[in-house]
Design an enzyme around this catalytic site. Structure first.
Site, PDB file in Angstrom:
ATOM      1  N   ARG A  12       0.795  -1.223   0.000  1.00 23.26           N
ATOM      2  CA  ARG A  12       0.000   0.000   0.000  1.00 23.26           C
ATOM      3  C   ARG A  12       0.827   1.273   0.000  1.00 23.26           C
ATOM      4  O   ARG A  12       0.641   2.139  -0.846  1.00 23.26           O
ATOM      5  CB  ARG A  12      -0.956   0.010   1.219  1.00 23.26           C
ATOM      6  N   HIS A  28      -7.878  -4.127  -6.975  1.00 28.87           N
ATOM      7  CA  HIS A  28      -7.539  -3.423  -5.725  1.00 28.87           C
ATOM      8  C   HIS A  28      -8.766  -3.386  -4.809  1.00 28.87           C
ATOM      9  O   HIS A  28      -9.631  -2.508  -4.954  1.00 28.87           O
ATOM     10  CB  HIS A  28      -7.074  -2.002  -6.044  1.00 28.87           C
ATOM     11  N   TYR A  47     -18.503  12.860 -11.483  1.00 31.04           N
ATOM     12  CA  TYR A  47     -18.529  14.117 -12.233  1.00 31.04           C
ATOM     13  C   TYR A  47     -17.287  14.316 -13.108  1.00 31.04           C
ATOM     14  O   TYR A  47     -17.273  15.224 -13.934  1.00 31.04           O
ATOM     15  CB  TYR A  47     -18.638  15.299 -11.280  1.00 31.04           C
TER      16      TYR A  47
END
Length: 825
Positions: free
Chosen positions: A40, A86, A129
């Site tokens: 990570r 993931h 968006y």
């Protein structure tokens, strides 16, 4: 069916084990720490990517989101990455995706974002968006993945595979930097210039034993996406040597005149990851807490056209450079960046210096090119094997067809082809699947050409793989091509640190606070006849005689002086206008002319320096630090004297109540024994003692000064001291009011002021120039110490006759227009 109470209980399937809590916690924590470090938080030193970043780029490549394709919703990309590769949540994926699209975060962005991907002060819009696709440099990170250049590993549920590392055609870790917090360790690496990093990598490929000093000749320091200035290079060398170090970044600031009267600091580049709103907030906090002084306002003029532009206004009397040093100390205009180059090398975290980082990348790239070349060699040998079988079949095509037709099934046909034509099983299978349209003469020619090409390529690849130097040269050439394609000039300036308040203690900074203000030194202000204003700092002979001032050398070749005033650079003075207003201002921000060569044209227009109304002009400069009265004369012949009083906190105010259609034509400051002088348009000159005019308050309208004939008006007014009156001259220009066919610029004369007798106030005076035929008015007049200086409306010098004419004599004809007459410097 319910169980009877008499029935025995069912056998329990539970298994309870006693474990040591400390041992369990230790083991669980180590597993968690390893997962965070490896999966990570830390980037791989080879491609410079964290797992989530690598998975995003790989999945977008698999989705075909190339730069030449359209954008897709970011939410779609996030969903694909989360569902396939993931499983740690959509927020983490989208945050990583946004960072790779921000030009202010990465030196070479990897994702082309469409929509609001955030700014240094605001976060991005929601993934539903925004839209995204791969940027062109990302293709260089993922190219050749289908040629066995890297190992693939299973995804989280063993249903799919993903690359363990990307091929990375350029050193992404150095170019784009990285940041991350793991368990017990963290990484923070600065971005660098792609061209410089590639240059260092190529040098290391050519000279594997190259020292850090040689590599730093190619990479002198970080190159931040937002530009700015790095001050102090010692910390950078430490970081390149040991993997740990720090440096200071400063905003790019210039001192500019934001108006004729105001100076400001204009910020066009900020330190890395510092936004303008954060800077503005810190400046306001510093001003409110009295840590910062000399700042009047802060304006953010940033837009998409001009980019970042932050304007910091400087108060009058403060040194911009000193204020900037304060800002470096108390605001993010100067920020520190700590380098901690921790990355994964063969699955383990290591702290790497510059040479080690480049070496890991170079070895990775050599392995990628080697595996790619081996893969291509194997594929070409396989293809050559098939082409050779096809050529055998085409040569004996009739027999091939006969063998196939005589066979009972496919297996028998395959075995007979292998036996009859001495083919391999692969070749035989390929011939059986051959389409009849390939069996033409043209196809044979194509196959022979393909065979020859394959043989040449196989030879080239075998030669390449047999030479380590050839592989290193190929890696170097590919790096050069990437740098040529994606490289950009350096944005960050590297400098050695300069002394600043930021480098001293708070107590020392407080002691040095006086440095912020501009030194209060003797100066003289000049107002020109064409409306320009400037100042000359007067020179002191020596420190033991501070009151003896060396006058400036008079070398002006342009314009004439309408008014001048000796004061100090920080003392407030007044400007008297034709509207009867007095405007207070400080000369500290006026343009400074060198005493050795005064050019009034170098001054600033007074209408730009002071706030004036329409058709309002400045007539005189006066001191507010003396009790000497200010004398005013109006166009309608009114005279007034007003003594400077308590005008504090009033930036401007009226000092005479004017009648309708009247205006002030002249103003001067003097004593009671001065002579007040009027010159009227009908050539009448009147002078009388200032003692005959008692000072009045600001609201008064004055008293009669000169008696005017019908249709005439005052064209000039001044106050002459006793000393100046002895050597003063009277210069006048007469013109005609009727328009003539031939050019007529009027006539002029210069006479001694001593020839004009004094008269009583409110009388008509005496004639100053006899009119020639066609002349009927005085257009320009001036009374003052000799010599007088005449100028055109644009300030160009005009010749005047010698003084000595009789006071009522006629003038000398002019060959050019005279716009004004004043004093020489």
């Amino acid at each position: 069916m319910s169980r009877s109470p008499s029935m025995p209980p069912a056998a329990s399937t539970e298994r309870i084990e006693d474990v040591d809590v400390s041992v369990e916690m230790q083991g669980s924590f180590l597993e968690y720490a390893y997962s965070v470090i490896y999966s990570r938080a830390l980037p791989d030193a080879r491609d410079g990517l964290k797992p989530v970043q690598r998975r995003i780029l790989y999945q977008m490549s698999e989705m075909g989101l190339r730069p030449d394709r359209g954008h897709v919703k970011s939410a779609r990309v996030v969903g694909e990455v989360m569902g396939k590769l993931h499983p740690h949540g959509d927020t983490a994926i989208y945050d990583a995706m946004v960072r790779m699209a921000q030009a202010f975060s990465l030196r070479v962005p990897l994702i082309d974002g469409h929509g609001n991907f955030g700014s240094l002060d605001d976060g991005p819009a929601a993934p539903r968006y925004t839209e995204a696709r791969l940027a062109a440099p990302a293709l260089a990170m993922t190219e050749n993945l289908d040629e066995d250049v890297v190992d693939f590993v299973p995804n989280y549920d063993n249903q799919l595979t993903q690359p363990d590392v990307l091929p990375a055609a350029y050193p992404n870790l150095l170019v784009n930097g990285a940041s991350g917090i793991a368990v017990g360790m963290a990484t923070n690496m600065a971005p660098h210039n792609l061209i410089e990093v590639v240059g260092a990598a190529r040098h290391l490929l050519t000279y594997p034993d190259a020292s850090l000093e040689h590599l730093m000749e190619f990479i002198p320091g970080p190159d931040l996406p937002t530009g700015g200035t790095i001050v102090g290079l010692a910390g950078i060398k430490d970081a390149y040597l040991t993997g740990r170090g720090s440096f200071k970044t400063r905003a790019r600031v210039s001192v500019e005149a934001i108006s004729a009267r105001k100076t400001g600091l204009v910020v066009t580049e900020l330190p890395y990851l510092v936004g303008p709103e954060k800077v503005i907030e810190k400046i306001k906090d510093g001003v409110n807490s009295k840590k910062l002084s000399g700042i009047s306002d802060v304006t953010d003029l940033t837009d998409r056209t001009k980019g970042l532009r932050l304007v910091i206004g400087i108060k009058t009397g403060f040194s911009p450079d000193a204020v900037l040093e304060q800002l470096y100390r108390y605001t993010p205009l100067e920020d520190s960046f700590n380098i901690n180059a921790v990355a994964l090398v063969e699955g383990a975290p290591q702290t790497l210096g510059l040479r080690e980082l480049l070496l890991v990348y170079v070895n990775h790239r050599i392995a990628v090119v080697t595996r790619r070349s081996a893969y291509r060699l194997a594929r070409r040998k396989e293809r050559l094997h098939l082409v050779e079988g096809l050529l055998v079949a085409i040569v004996d095509i009739d027999e091939v067809i006969q063998v196939i037709r005589a066979s009972d099934d496919t297996e028998q046909a395959r075995l007979r082809l292998i036996d009859v034509f001495d083919l391999s099983q692969v070749q035989a299978e390929y011939i059986l699947e051959l389409r009849l349209r390939r069996l033409t003469r043209f196809s044979r020619i194509e196959l022979e050409a393909e065979r020859d090409q394959l043989l040449a390529e196989i030879a080239a690849l075998e030669k390449l793989l047999s030479s380590t130097g050839a592989i290193r040269n190929l890696v170097s050439e590919e790096l050069a091509a990437v740098a040529d394609k994606f490289g950009t000039p350096r944005r960050t300036v590297l400098t050695e640190a300069k002394p600043s308040i930021a480098g001293v203690s708070a107590a020392a900074a407080k002691r040095n606070a006086a440095v912020l203000e501009v030194q209060d030194i003797p100066t003289r202000i000049f107002l020109s006849c064409t409306g320009r204003i400037a100042r000359v700092d007067l020179l002191v002979e020596n420190e033991s005689q501070p009151q003896r001032i060396v006058p400036p050398q008079r070398r002006s070749k342009h314009d004439a002086v309408l008014s001048s005033l000796e004061t100090t650079s920080r003392t407030e003075v007044g400007a008297v206008t034709n509207r009867g207003r007095l405007i207070r201002f400080s000369p500290v921000d006026l343009p400074v002319m060198p005493p050795t060569s005064i050019q009034l044209a170098a001054g600033v227009r007074v209408v730009d320096y002071l706030v004036l109304g329409r058709d309002e002009r400045v007539l005189a400069l006066v001191s507010l630090e003396t009790e000497r009265a200010i004398a005013l004369g109006t166009r309608q012949g009114i005279v007034k004297r007003v003594t400077p009083g308590d005008w504090a906190n009033r930036p401007d105010f009226e000092i005479i109540a004017l009648k309708p259609k009247d205006e002030v034509v002249g103003a001067a400051q003097g004593a009671d024994d001065d002579e007040l002088v009027f010159v009227a348009s009908d050539s009448q000159l009147l002078h009388f003692s200032a003692a005959g005019v008692r000072p009045q308050g600001r609201a008064a309208g004055g008293m009669a000064g000169i008696k005017l004939a019908a249709g005439t008006s005052v064209v000039f007014f001044t106050s002459l001291s006793v000393g100046d009156a002895e050597s003063a001259v009277v210069a006048t220009v007469a013109i005609g009011s009727e328009v003539l066919l031939l050019p007529d610029f009027g006539s002029t004369k210069v006479s001694d002021f001593s020839e004009y007798p004094a008269k009583g106030r409110a009388t008509g005076g005496v004639r100053s120039q006899r009119f020639l035929k066609g002349e009927d008015a005085i257009s320009v007049a001036w009374v003052g110490p000799a010599p007088a200086r005449a100028v055109a409306p644009d300030g160009t010098a005009r010749a005047l006759p010698e003084s000595g004419s009789r006071r009522d004599a006629s003038g000398v004809m002019l060959d050019a227009i005279i716009g004004a007459i004043g004093a020489q410097i």
